[in-house]
Design a protein around this motif. Sequence first.
Motif, short mmCIF file in Angstrom:
data_model
loop_
_atom_site.label_atom_id
_atom_site.label_comp_id
_atom_site.label_asym_id
_atom_site.label_seq_id
_atom_site.Cartn_x
_atom_site.Cartn_y
_atom_site.Cartn_z
N UNK A 113 0.92 -1.30 -0.21
CA UNK A 113 0.03 0.04 0.03
C UNK A 113 0.77 1.23 0.04
N UNK A 114 1.87 1.39 0.62
CA UNK A 114 2.96 2.41 0.82
C UNK A 114 3.48 2.73 -0.49
N UNK A 115 3.87 1.74 -1.39
CA UNK A 115 4.12 2.11 -2.72
C UNK A 115 3.06 2.67 -3.62
N UNK A 116 1.88 2.10 -3.59
CA UNK A 116 0.68 2.63 -4.08
C UNK A 116 0.59 4.32 -3.86
N UNK A 117 0.53 4.60 -2.57
CA UNK A 117 0.64 5.90 -2.23
C UNK A 117 1.61 6.73 -2.77
N UNK A 118 2.97 6.10 -2.72
CA UNK A 118 3.94 6.83 -3.18
C UNK A 118 3.80 6.95 -4.81
N UNK A 119 3.23 6.52 -5.48
CA UNK A 119 2.96 6.34 -6.91
C UNK A 119 1.90 7.41 -7.20
N UNK A 120 0.87 7.44 -6.35
CA UNK A 120 -0.16 8.51 -6.11
C UNK A 120 0.68 10.05 -5.85
N UNK A 121 1.34 9.92 -5.11
CA UNK A 121 2.16 11.25 -4.72
C UNK A 121 2.83 11.78 -5.80
N UNK A 122 3.71 11.08 -6.64
CA UNK A 122 4.40 11.61 -7.65
C UNK A 122 3.51 11.84 -8.60
N UNK A 123 2.75 11.12 -9.03
CA UNK A 123 1.82 11.29 -10.27
C UNK A 123 1.14 12.83 -10.23
N UNK A 124 0.60 12.94 -8.98
CA UNK A 124 0.04 14.09 -8.49
C UNK A 124 0.89 15.21 -8.53
N UNK A 125 2.07 14.99 -7.86
CA UNK A 125 3.06 16.16 -7.79
C UNK A 125 3.24 16.50 -9.31
#
Length: 123
Positions: A1-13
Amino acid sequence: MNTFVWVLQVLLALVFLLTGVLKLVQPREKLREQMRWVDGFSQEAIRGIGAAEVAGALGLVLPGWLDVLTWLTPLAAAGLVLVMIGAIATHLRLKEWPMVAGNAVLAVLALVVAWARFGSYPL
């Protein structure tokens, strides 16, 4: 789940960094060609929105990468949710339905990041 959230963070950023920089560097007249909503805002307000988007983008990734002030990440995500709520209201007023949908998706994704980083998956 942490990896998924990081992917979201980078894409949103990336999304917010690109759109924010565009609002910061382009004059209102140039933005009007692509963004009809700018007619309702001053150049200073548009730059303020751009600055909020850039700050939010940086806040999504830099604290975690630098392992400094990591509590800023969920606050940045929550701030971007608020920016998207304003965008949704603006596009609803102009009846720009595809933009409303896009802003709603970005708001939900930022809300997921805020929820995850405030809760079970802090940095």
